[in-house]
Each structure stands twice: as C-alpha cells, then as structure tokens.
Design an enzyme around this catalytic site. Sequence first.
Site, PDB file in Angstrom:
ATOM      1  N   HIS A 112       0.839  -1.206   0.000  1.00 28.36           N
ATOM      2  CA  HIS A 112       0.000   0.000   0.000  1.00 28.36           C
ATOM      3  C   HIS A 112       0.869   1.250   0.000  1.00 28.36           C
ATOM      4  CE1 HIS A 112      -3.708   2.223   1.572  1.00 28.36           C
ATOM      5  NE2 HIS A 112      -2.730   3.099   1.748  1.00 28.36           N
ATOM      6  N   GLU A 113       1.848   1.303   0.918  1.00 25.09           N
ATOM      7  CA  GLU A 113       2.694   2.489   1.038  1.00 25.09           C
ATOM      8  C   GLU A 113       3.673   2.616  -0.123  1.00 25.09           C
ATOM      9  OE1 GLU A 113       2.011   4.757   3.034  1.00 25.09           O
ATOM     10  OE2 GLU A 113       0.557   3.633   4.209  1.00 25.09           O
TER      11      GLU A 113
ATOM     12  N   HIS B 127       2.019   4.343  -2.974  1.00 24.93           N
ATOM     13  CA  HIS B 127       2.009   5.799  -2.801  1.00 24.93           C
ATOM     14  C   HIS B 127       3.349   6.389  -3.225  1.00 24.93           C
ATOM     15  CE1 HIS B 127      -1.838   6.296  -0.923  1.00 24.93           C
ATOM     16  NE2 HIS B 127      -1.542   5.605   0.155  1.00 24.93           N
TER      17      HIS B 127
END
Length: 380
Positions: free
Chosen positions: A67-68, A71
């Site tokens: 997820h990170e 980003h």
Amino acid sequence: MRASFRIGRIAGVPVGVNWSVLVIFALIAWGLAGSQFPRSYPDRPTWAYVLAGLSAAVVFFLGLLAHEVSHAVVAKRNGLEVSGITLWLFGGVAELRGEARDPGAELRIAGVGPLVSLIVGVFFGGVAALLALAGVHGLLLGALAWLAGINVLLAVFNVLPAAPLDGGRLLRAAVWKATGDRTRASVVAARAGWILGALLIGLGLWQFLRGAGVGGLWLALIGWFLIGAAGMEERQARLGSALRGVRVADVMTPQPQTASGDMTVADFVDHYLFAYRHSALPLTDDGRPVGLVTLDRVRGIPAEARSATRLAEVACRADQLVLADPDEQLTDLLPRLSECADGRALVVAGGRLVGIVSPSDISRAVQRGNLRDQTTPTPH
C-alpha cells in the site's frame, strides 16, 4: 514517525519499521492463533494455530507495505521526492517531500494506496473461493479469507473522506479542484478528520461500556490519533499558506559561526557559548558540515566530564543533519526539520555551509507572511 530500524530499499525508497509494529503484530497473531482460528477450526494442534496466525500477520504487513510503496512510486512519477516508508502502530506512512503540483497529482497519489489494498483483498478472496470450490477447508482457507476481509476493510477505511486518511487526500483534491485554493482544501479535509475522529472515540467508548472490551478502546484510540493528526495537518496547511513562495535563503542566518568537532565541550562553554550567544553551532571540516551541537546537548554533559568530551561526541551526527539548498522552498523544508531532534537545518551550496535555519527564523517568516496576508488588498 521515526523508524527504529531499516529493512532495506524498495523501488529506491528506504523502508523502516518502528518498534510499535511489534505491538500490533503481536495482537493480530495472538488474536488469530488464540481465539479466532481455534473457534472456527477446533481440534487442530496448537502449533498449527500459531503458524497460521503468524503467517497471516506477516502477510498482512506485507500488504500494508505494498500500500505504502504504491504511494511512493506514484509520488515519484509525479515529481515528488520520497524520503522513506515507515511501518508503525497504525499502519504505515510514505514520507513525501513537498506537495502535489495539482489536484490531479494529489488524486493519483492518494487513490493508488486503497486501490492496491482492494486488489490484494480481492486476490486473496479469489484464491479462498477457488480453494473452497475445490473442497479445501481448514486453517489455510481461514487465513486466506481473513486476509481478504482485512485488506478490503483497510481499503474502505482509507477512503473515508477525512485527513490524514487517503480519503482525506481525495477530498482535498476535490475541494482544491473546485475552489482552486489548496489551503482551504487542506483545512476542509483536516476538519473532516477531526469529526471522524470524534465519532470513532464516541463509538469506541459506547462499545466499551457495552462490553466490547479492548475492541472499543482500540477504536477510541484510532479516533484520538485521527484528531491529533488532523489538527496537525490544519496547522501545517495554514503555516504553508503563510510561507508560500518563501525560499530558504530568504530566512536563513547566513555564514553562521562554526566550530570543530575536536573542540572540547569545556572550550565550547568557555569561549563560544557566551561570546556568540548562539544556542546551536554547526561543526564543519574544511567548510563542510559534519555535525550540529546545541545548548540542550551540552547541558546533558556533567561539568566534570566536559574537558574530556569532544563536541563531535555529543553533536547531531552528519547522517542525522537536515540539509537544505538556498533556493529550496521553505514549505518543502518544514516537514524535514523533525528528522533531527535539534529542529534546525544547515543550508549548503556546493557542499559548503552557507547558512542555518532555526525555529526563530521560521517564526519571523510566519509573522511576516501573516502580516503580508493581512495587508494585501482584497480584489473587487
């Protein structure tokens, strides 16, 4: 959020883990191995529950990392620097340097994280469904189903329109696009975060009083975190508005007094501290910054040890220094000032020290920015 230790690089971005991850990891593994899996799949050996719980917890954190990382990758493609990724108690954070250049970039950077979590959840859900159709049952199916559900839940929670969640970024992008005002959009998203946090605290306390136990307190803790983070985001937004367009060179103290790391603390106190009245002094080697010593650090050295202690031994080390370029926007520097506990940045040009930025320099810049905003005539 500081990383307690680094685990390497992914897509060129340093990845670290804060010690608080151990808390949530232990809670997840213990909850699955000690309660959920034995209740759903009784009569298995204890080692099987432990293995399934630990495996599910590890894969869950790998999903958080994905997820990170998403980003970070999209942020880099949209022209932002990423100083690192840190996993911690409430999930993870990609530390971006600077702001998205437009609402579209903000939308892409914020939206990709929940999308990745949703894809991970759908993947595990699909695998679990195929295994169930093939007649496979037991702990493996339970672990996959849990991973599917928790990742989908993570995606849904993250798109709630409230800062600092990804949904708050999406809300900010929408308001920014509609109004053309980045600061107003940030304030709207932050206040939405405050409202969501208050609701979660209320819901958590209500559940706790009704017997939900730790689950209710955990929900209230998340709400408390959201309120604090949202308030900080609103303050940063207003601060950024006051400092927009200001360069580091505009606020720095040029050509600051320096010292050598080989000087003793006693010499510093006797010959520098009162002579120059500075609370921080850069340490240099042939004009290049190698450390930063502050009054607070010197105070921690007993008087009898000062003559035998070098400044280099008590200074903020070279790898901890916050370095800035004279032409860098001050708003881009602010998030990095917390990287060293001394709260100062050394300004470097051509590898040589040319200035220092302190909290008082920033305070004066904010006061000038607020005064400028107050005196700027409103167009009719």
